[in-house]
Design a protein around this motif. Structure first.
Motif, mmCIF file in Angstrom:
data_model
loop_
_atom_site.group_PDB
_atom_site.id
_atom_site.type_symbol
_atom_site.label_atom_id
_atom_site.label_comp_id
_atom_site.label_asym_id
_atom_site.label_seq_id
_atom_site.Cartn_x
_atom_site.Cartn_y
_atom_site.Cartn_z
ATOM 1 N N GLY A 219 -46.822 -8.200 30.720
ATOM 2 C CA GLY A 219 -47.607 -7.234 29.968
ATOM 3 C C GLY A 219 -46.851 -6.629 28.799
ATOM 4 N N ASP A 220 -45.724 -7.240 28.436
ATOM 5 C CA ASP A 220 -44.882 -6.716 27.352
ATOM 6 C C ASP A 220 -45.423 -7.210 26.010
ATOM 7 O OD1 ASP A 220 -42.856 -5.610 25.867
ATOM 8 O OD2 ASP A 220 -41.339 -7.094 26.459
ATOM 9 N N LEU A 221 -46.574 -6.679 25.593
ATOM 10 C CA LEU A 221 -47.273 -7.188 24.415
ATOM 11 C C LEU A 221 -47.519 -6.093 23.375
ATOM 12 C CD1 LEU A 221 -49.906 -9.369 26.312
ATOM 13 C CD2 LEU A 221 -47.833 -10.177 25.161
ATOM 14 N N ALA A 222 -46.672 -5.084 23.382
ATOM 15 C CA ALA A 222 -46.885 -3.967 22.461
ATOM 16 C C ALA A 222 -46.211 -4.173 21.111
ATOM 17 C CB ALA A 222 -46.387 -2.666 23.094
ATOM 18 N N GLU A 223 -45.189 -5.019 21.048
ATOM 19 C CA GLU A 223 -44.403 -5.172 19.829
ATOM 20 C C GLU A 223 -44.849 -6.418 19.068
ATOM 21 O OE1 GLU A 223 -42.472 -4.792 16.745
ATOM 22 O OE2 GLU A 223 -42.159 -3.205 18.248
ATOM 23 N N PRO A 224 -45.508 -6.266 17.907
ATOM 24 C CA PRO A 224 -46.006 -7.424 17.156
ATOM 25 C C PRO A 224 -44.934 -8.446 16.842
ATOM 26 C CG PRO A 224 -46.975 -5.419 16.284
ATOM 27 C CD PRO A 224 -45.921 -4.993 17.276
ATOM 28 N N SER A 225 -43.763 -8.000 16.415
ATOM 29 C CA SER A 225 -42.723 -8.952 16.013
ATOM 30 C C SER A 225 -42.274 -9.822 17.181
ATOM 31 C CB SER A 225 -41.519 -8.210 15.417
ATOM 32 O OG SER A 225 -40.927 -7.345 16.374
ATOM 33 N N LYS A 226 -42.269 -9.258 18.376
ATOM 34 C CA LYS A 226 -41.866 -10.028 19.561
ATOM 35 C C LYS A 226 -42.903 -11.106 19.868
ATOM 36 C CE LYS A 226 -39.947 -7.834 22.963
ATOM 37 N NZ LYS A 226 -39.708 -7.016 24.195
ATOM 38 N N ILE A 227 -44.174 -10.765 19.739
ATOM 39 C CA ILE A 227 -45.236 -11.741 19.994
ATOM 40 C C ILE A 227 -45.188 -12.862 18.966
ATOM 41 C CG2 ILE A 227 -47.741 -12.095 20.001
ATOM 42 C CD1 ILE A 227 -48.000 -9.218 21.035
ATOM 43 N N ILE A 228 -45.062 -12.494 17.687
ATOM 44 C CA ILE A 228 -45.049 -13.490 16.618
ATOM 45 C C ILE A 228 -43.866 -14.441 16.791
ATOM 46 C CG2 ILE A 228 -44.760 -13.813 14.129
ATOM 47 C CD1 ILE A 228 -46.245 -11.057 13.848
ATOM 48 N N PHE A 229 -42.698 -13.889 17.082
ATOM 49 C CA PHE A 229 -41.508 -14.713 17.260
ATOM 50 C C PHE A 229 -41.681 -15.682 18.425
ATOM 51 C CE2 PHE A 229 -37.300 -15.460 19.162
ATOM 52 C CZ PHE A 229 -36.619 -15.969 18.065
ATOM 53 N N ALA A 230 -42.200 -15.178 19.557
ATOM 54 C CA ALA A 230 -42.357 -16.020 20.748
ATOM 55 C C ALA A 230 -43.379 -17.123 20.505
ATOM 56 C CB ALA A 230 -42.769 -15.158 21.933
ATOM 57 N N CYS A 231 -44.510 -16.797 19.882
ATOM 58 C CA CYS A 231 -45.562 -17.801 19.670
ATOM 59 C C CYS A 231 -45.152 -18.832 18.626
ATOM 60 C CB CYS A 231 -46.861 -17.110 19.276
ATOM 61 S SG CYS A 231 -47.625 -16.159 20.619
ATOM 62 N N GLU A 232 -44.445 -18.405 17.599
ATOM 63 C CA GLU A 232 -43.948 -19.363 16.600
ATOM 64 C C GLU A 232 -42.950 -20.324 17.233
ATOM 65 O OE1 GLU A 232 -44.740 -20.139 13.624
ATOM 66 O OE2 GLU A 232 -45.807 -18.456 12.719
ATOM 67 N N ASN A 233 -42.087 -19.811 18.078
ATOM 68 C CA ASN A 233 -41.132 -20.680 18.765
ATOM 69 C C ASN A 233 -41.853 -21.682 19.668
ATOM 70 O OD1 ASN A 233 -38.781 -19.777 17.648
ATOM 71 N ND2 ASN A 233 -38.166 -18.502 19.382
ATOM 72 N N PHE A 234 -42.882 -21.195 20.340
ATOM 73 C CA PHE A 234 -43.652 -22.084 21.209
ATOM 74 C C PHE A 234 -44.364 -23.152 20.389
ATOM 75 C CE2 PHE A 234 -47.635 -22.398 24.064
ATOM 76 C CZ PHE A 234 -47.174 -23.570 24.635
ATOM 77 N N TRP A 235 -44.918 -22.779 19.246
ATOM 78 C CA TRP A 235 -45.573 -23.778 18.397
ATOM 79 C C TRP A 235 -44.579 -24.847 17.945
ATOM 80 C CZ3 TRP A 235 -49.793 -26.101 17.277
ATOM 81 C CH2 TRP A 235 -49.889 -26.879 16.112
ATOM 82 N N ASN A 236 -43.384 -24.441 17.550
ATOM 83 C CA ASN A 236 -42.357 -25.418 17.183
ATOM 84 C C ASN A 236 -42.029 -26.322 18.365
ATOM 85 O OD1 ASN A 236 -42.157 -24.415 14.565
ATOM 86 N ND2 ASN A 236 -40.512 -22.985 15.087
ATOM 87 N N GLY A 237 -41.957 -25.720 19.558
ATOM 88 C CA GLY A 237 -41.692 -26.514 20.752
ATOM 89 C C GLY A 237 -42.814 -27.492 21.055
ATOM 90 N N LEU A 238 -44.058 -27.069 20.802
ATOM 91 C CA LEU A 238 -45.200 -27.957 21.013
ATOM 92 C C LEU A 238 -45.167 -29.155 20.084
ATOM 93 C CD1 LEU A 238 -48.410 -25.777 21.529
ATOM 94 C CD2 LEU A 238 -47.476 -27.493 23.093
ATOM 95 N N GLU A 239 -44.803 -28.927 18.827
ATOM 96 C CA GLU A 239 -44.740 -30.047 17.880
ATOM 97 C C GLU A 239 -43.691 -31.064 18.320
ATOM 98 O OE1 GLU A 239 -44.450 -28.192 13.881
ATOM 99 O OE2 GLU A 239 -46.472 -29.042 13.652
ATOM 100 N N ALA A 240 -42.529 -30.569 18.770
ATOM 101 C CA ALA A 240 -41.490 -31.484 19.245
ATOM 102 C C ALA A 240 -41.926 -32.184 20.534
ATOM 103 C CB ALA A 240 -40.190 -30.703 19.478
ATOM 104 N N TRP A 241 -42.589 -31.462 21.414
ATOM 105 C CA TRP A 241 -43.092 -32.011 22.676
ATOM 106 C C TRP A 241 -44.127 -33.102 22.424
ATOM 107 C CZ3 TRP A 241 -48.035 -31.307 25.094
ATOM 108 C CH2 TRP A 241 -48.090 -31.516 26.476
ATOM 109 N N ALA A 242 -44.999 -32.879 21.443
ATOM 110 C CA ALA A 242 -46.015 -33.871 21.100
ATOM 111 C C ALA A 242 -45.365 -35.162 20.616
ATOM 112 C CB ALA A 242 -46.969 -33.315 20.045
ATOM 113 N N VAL A 243 -44.359 -35.048 19.777
ATOM 114 C CA VAL A 243 -43.648 -36.236 19.291
ATOM 115 C C VAL A 243 -42.972 -36.957 20.449
ATOM 116 C CG1 VAL A 243 -41.718 -37.038 17.875
ATOM 117 C CG2 VAL A 243 -43.325 -35.330 16.960
ATOM 118 N N GLU A 244 -42.313 -36.200 21.303
ATOM 119 C CA GLU A 244 -41.578 -36.791 22.429
ATOM 120 C C GLU A 244 -42.501 -37.590 23.344
ATOM 121 O OE1 GLU A 244 -38.984 -35.353 26.369
ATOM 122 O OE2 GLU A 244 -39.753 -33.864 24.930
ATOM 123 N N HIS A 245 -43.707 -37.089 23.565
ATOM 124 C CA HIS A 245 -44.611 -37.723 24.532
ATOM 125 C C HIS A 245 -45.744 -38.503 23.861
ATOM 126 C CE1 HIS A 245 -42.620 -35.782 27.898
ATOM 127 N NE2 HIS A 245 -42.670 -34.641 27.244
#
Length: 256
Positions: A219-245
Motif C-alpha cells: 500500500g506504499d503508493l503515496a509518493e508519485p516519484s516512487k511509483i513512476i520509477f518502479a513502473c518504468e523499471n518494470f517496463w524496461n524489464g518487460l521489454e528485455a523479458w519479451a526479447v529473451e522469450h
C-alpha cells in the motif's frame, strides 16, 4: 450493532446450501442436467466465514447453446450459479485469454455434486489442451494491449497529472504483470486474493516486477516519484523479458 450483508457461516452450513441449490437445479432442469459442481474457495476447502458460493450447472447438448448465470444474495450469503451447455463450457475451458491464470482454475478442480457421465474429468482435459502457441499469442496481446498502454498513461500522468492516477496504474502494472507471469509459466492462481504473492513464487519473472508488486501489496503508493520509477523499471524489464522469450511488443509500422 447489527451487521448488514454477509454474516459468518460455517463451511458445513455453506456446503449444505450448495446441496440445497443443487436440489433446486434438479427440480428446474430435470433430465437436462449433465453435471453440477462447486468451484472457488468452497471446492478447495479454503472458504472463510464470509465466502460466497460459486457453482456450475452443466446442461446436456441441445439445439441452442445456453450460457447465463444466476447471481443473488439471500441476505446472509451470496451465490452464483453458472448455467452452461456442455459444449460452451468445454470451449471456454480450452480458450486462453489475458486473465487465464485467474479465471481457469475452476476448470481444473471442481467439487462434483452430480456427474454420472464423467463430465468434469473431460472439462479438466479441455482446460489442459491449449498449446504453447496459444499462450504466446495471448502474452503478445497483453504486452501491447495492456502494458504498452499503461506505460503511455503513466508517462502522461507523470508529465501532466493527475498524480492521483498513479496508484491505480501501479495496481494495473502489478495485476497484468502477474497475469503475464502466470501465462508464461502456464500456472493459474488459487484466488484473486493470492495473485500477487503467488506470482512472486513463479520463475522467469521480468526484472522490476517484484518491486511493483511489493509496492502494491504494502500500500506504499503515496509518493508519485516512487511509483513512476518502479513502473518504468518494470517496463524496461518487460521489454528485455519479451526479447529473451521471443514475445512481440513492436511490429512493423503498419502490419496490415
Amino acid at each position: 450493532m447489527s451487521m448488514n450483508g454477509p454474516v459468518k457461516i460455517s463451511r458445513n452450513e455453506r456446503f449444505q446450501t450448495c446441496q440445497e441449490i443443487a436440489a433446486r437445479l434438479h427440480e428446474v432442469y430435470k433430465e437436462k442436467i449433465l453435471a453440477i459442481g462447486v468451484y472457488g474457495s468452497v471446492s478447495r476447502g479454503t472458504d472463510g466465514p464470509f465466502s460466497d458460493i460459486e457453482m456450475f450447472c452443466v446442461l446436456d447438448e441441445s439445439s441452442e447453446d445456453v450460457e447465463f448465470s444466476y447471481e443473488w444474495s439471500a441476505g446472509p450469503w451470496k451465490a452464483e450459479v453458472n448455467v452452461c451447455s456442455a459444449d460452451v463450457l468445454l470451449k471456454t475451458a480450452a480458450t486462453v485469454e489475458g486473465d487465464w491464470p485467474l479465471t481457469h482454475g475452476p476448470f481444473f478442480s471442481p467439487l462434483s455434486l452430480f456427474d454420472p457421465r464423467g463430465f468434469f474429468p473431460a472439462l479438466k482435459k479441455a482446460a489442459e489442451s491449449p498449446a504453447k502457441e496459444d499462450f504466446t499469442q495471448v502474452i503478445n496481446e497483453v504486452l501491447v494491449g495492456e502494458m504498452y498502454e499503461f506505460i503511455g498513461k503513466l508517462r502522461n500522468a507523470s508529465l501532466n497529472g493527475p498524480h492521483t492516477y498513479l496508484p491505480y496504474l501501479a495496481m494495473k502494472f502489478a495485476q497484468y504483470g502477474a497475469m503475464l507471469i502466470g501465462l508464461h509459466n502456464q500456472k493459474f492462481y488459487s484466488t484473486g486474493a493470492m495473485v500477487l504473492p503467488e506470482s512472486l513464487e513463479l520463475p522467469h519473472r521480468p526484472a522490476g516486477f517484484d518491486n511493483v508488486a511489493r509496492l502494491v501489496m504494502s500500500g506504499d503508493l503515496a509518493e508519485p516519484s516512487k511509483i513512476i520509477f518502479a513502473c518504468e523499471n518494470f517496463w524496461n524489464g518487460l521489454e528485455a523479458w519479451a526479447v529473451e522469450h521471443q514475445y512481440v511488443i513492436h511490429s512493423e509500422r503498419i502490419p496490415f
